[in-house]
Design a protein around this motif. Structure first.
Motif, PDB file in Angstrom:
ATOM      1  N   MET A 261      33.379  55.041  74.063  1.00 43.94           N
ATOM      2  CA  MET A 261      32.832  53.777  73.557  1.00 43.94           C
ATOM      3  C   MET A 261      33.828  52.639  73.739  1.00 43.94           C
ATOM      4  O   MET A 261      33.462  51.537  74.168  1.00 43.94           O
ATOM      5  N   LEU A 262      35.087  52.899  73.419  1.00 43.15           N
ATOM      6  CA  LEU A 262      36.116  51.869  73.561  1.00 43.15           C
ATOM      7  C   LEU A 262      36.300  51.472  75.021  1.00 43.15           C
ATOM      8  O   LEU A 262      36.465  50.288  75.343  1.00 43.15           O
ATOM      9  N   SER A 263      36.248  52.468  75.904  1.00 40.52           N
ATOM     10  CA  SER A 263      36.383  52.148  77.332  1.00 40.52           C
ATOM     11  C   SER A 263      35.163  51.402  77.849  1.00 40.52           C
ATOM     12  O   SER A 263      35.234  50.701  78.861  1.00 40.52           O
ATOM     13  N   GLY A 264      34.029  51.549  77.149  1.00 35.85           N
ATOM     14  CA  GLY A 264      32.810  50.835  77.532  1.00 35.85           C
ATOM     15  C   GLY A 264      32.725  49.440  76.947  1.00 35.85           C
ATOM     16  O   GLY A 264      31.694  48.775  77.105  1.00 35.85           O
ATOM     17  N   GLY A 265      33.765  49.007  76.238  1.00 34.24           N
ATOM     18  CA  GLY A 265      33.799  47.648  75.722  1.00 34.24           C
ATOM     19  C   GLY A 265      33.613  47.522  74.226  1.00 34.24           C
ATOM     20  O   GLY A 265      33.683  46.407  73.679  1.00 34.24           O
ATOM     21  N   PHE A 266      33.391  48.625  73.534  1.00 35.57           N
ATOM     22  CA  PHE A 266      33.220  48.573  72.086  1.00 35.57           C
ATOM     23  C   PHE A 266      34.513  48.118  71.418  1.00 35.57           C
ATOM     24  O   PHE A 266      35.601  48.560  71.775  1.00 35.57           O
TER      25      PHE A 266
END
Length: 413
Positions: free
Chosen positions: A53-58
């Motif tokens: 999720m963090l790597s996806g921009g979260f």
């Protein structure tokens, strides 16, 4: 950077929503004052999921000002039962006040927390309007959508269950539908927020009432010498008018049975309370004590007393294959065994540390060795990693509260 979505509350409701939004490319931020929700994620979401999720921009934010830069805000705050038996809306109120101070025109505000009918209109709406100076239905959209997250499901996916929504005027419903239409395959429009809120009441109570029925059947069938699990196996072949539920040591999870007549913010609905719900709660709450009675009887039949007996509890989470202890009946079972003087230990592949009455419960490292040395092993939750056939051979005495062991291999609830 502004985001399309703010998820307020990153617990068992908020994290799956944020995960689904990020997966379809929605710029998402998460607001939560409790940092443990990312270090100890719930709802079957793993640390690896968080990293994706963090790597996806979260992004997680702690500055309330960030909430004023989104198009959609969803409140997913927890609503546990309070000491008075009513839902505690403290976290919802805190989230609403924080959002209200930053709320801008044309924002869509959604509530997914489990609440009693009337909460969106009579509790949430005034908080948002008083804190922002804006009017719901005129300056911003407001709607309710009951969460249908199924933590630990073997067929996961936010898009699978249809999403029910109910807004104040139709324009609010359509704004909510436009948002959820990006996440789910089907959107179902309720007549209004009260109807959408009551959907959650019906769905949750349906589960509790039917579990209570089979829990009573479990006690009856044991007294009659009838194999309830075989009864259920045969009954569920009926293609109409029957849905199989299975008994257990109690009912855990985040969805508590709700009686709208007994809850605030509804003006006390005229008529009778949901007596069936109250009775179901009474039956389900009794199940840990019934498990203890069965434990004591089994030990006695094998020449042992509960006092001083070594009892191993297997699976202490409220749901299989999930590291979530919310309202798990295992805690009450452990308390009652301790009151009888038993030496309690546990094994659960998903829980490395467990405390009951603020005291650590010893965790068994080797399952088979622990079962072989225990006077009684009690299966409270059936995790997929358990080899129950092998366990039944190793255990001195096995009580299966889930009907998961082969017939005749263990004592069943």
């Amino acid at each position: 950077m502004p985001a399309d979505l703010a998820v307020i509350g990153l617990g068992h409701l908020g994290l799956p929503l944020a995960q689904a939004a990020v997966a379809v490319g929605i710029e998402t931020i998460g607001y939560d004052t409790d940092p443990r929700h990312l270090t100890e994620p719930a709802a079957g979401i793993t640390p690896a999921d968080i990293r994706r999720m963090l790597s996806g921009g979260f992004r997680t934010v702690t500055a309330p000002a960030e909430l004023g830069r989104v198009r959609t805000a969803v409140i997913c705050a927890p609503t546990p039962l309070g000491a008075d038996g009513n839902l505690d809306l403290t976290a919802v109120a805190e989230g609403a006040r924080t959002l209200a101070a930053q709320l801008r025109p044309h924002t869509t505000v959604l509530l997914e927390s489990a609440v009693q009918p009337g909460t969106t209109e009579n509790f949430l709406r005034p908080l948002l309007e008083e804190g922002s100076g804006l009017r719901a239905g005129r300056d911003f959209h407001l709607a309710y959508s009951p969460s249908r997250v199924d933590p630990g499901s073997r067929t996961p996916g936010y898009a699978n269950p249809p999403k029910v929504i109910g807004g104040l005027p139709p324009a609010c419903t359509e704004s909510a539908a436009a948002f959820y239409g990006r996440l789910t395959d089907k959107v179902v429009r309720a007549r209004g927020p009260r109807e959408a809120e009551t959907v959650k009441v019906l769905e949750t109570n349906f589960r509790h009432v039917n579990i209570a029925l089979v829990n009573e059947m479990a006690v009856l069938c044991h007294d009659l010498g009838v194999d309830l699990w075989d009864v259920i196996r045969c009954a569920e072949t009926k293609p109409f008018g029957f849905q199989a539920f299975r008994p257990g040591p109690g009912v855990g999870g985040h969805g508590v049975a709700l009686d709208p007549n007994c809850l605030p913010h509804t003006g006390r609905t005229p008529g009778h309370p949901l007596r069936m719900v109250g009775l179901a709660q009474e039956i389900n709450t009794r199940m840990p004590q019934y498990v203890i009675q069965r434990c004591a009887t089994l030990l006695n039949e094998h020449g042992k007393s509960a006092r001083g007996a070594r009892v191993l509890l297997l699976g202490i989470t409220y749901k299989p294959d999930l590291a979530d202890l919310e309202s798990s009946p295992a805690t009450e079972v452990a308390r009652r065994l301790m009151d009888l003087g038993a030496a309690v230990s546990y094994h659960d592949p998903h829980v490395l540390d467990w405390r009951v009455r603020d005291l650590p419960v010893p965790r068994a490292d080797s399952l088979y060795e622990a079962a072989a040395s225990a006077d009684l092993t009690v299966l409270l939750q059936h995790h997929r990693t358990y080899d129950l056939q092998g366990l039944a051979v190793k255990a001195q005495l096995l009580l299966d509260t889930r009907g998961a062991t082969p017939a005749g291999a263990a004592h069943r609830l």
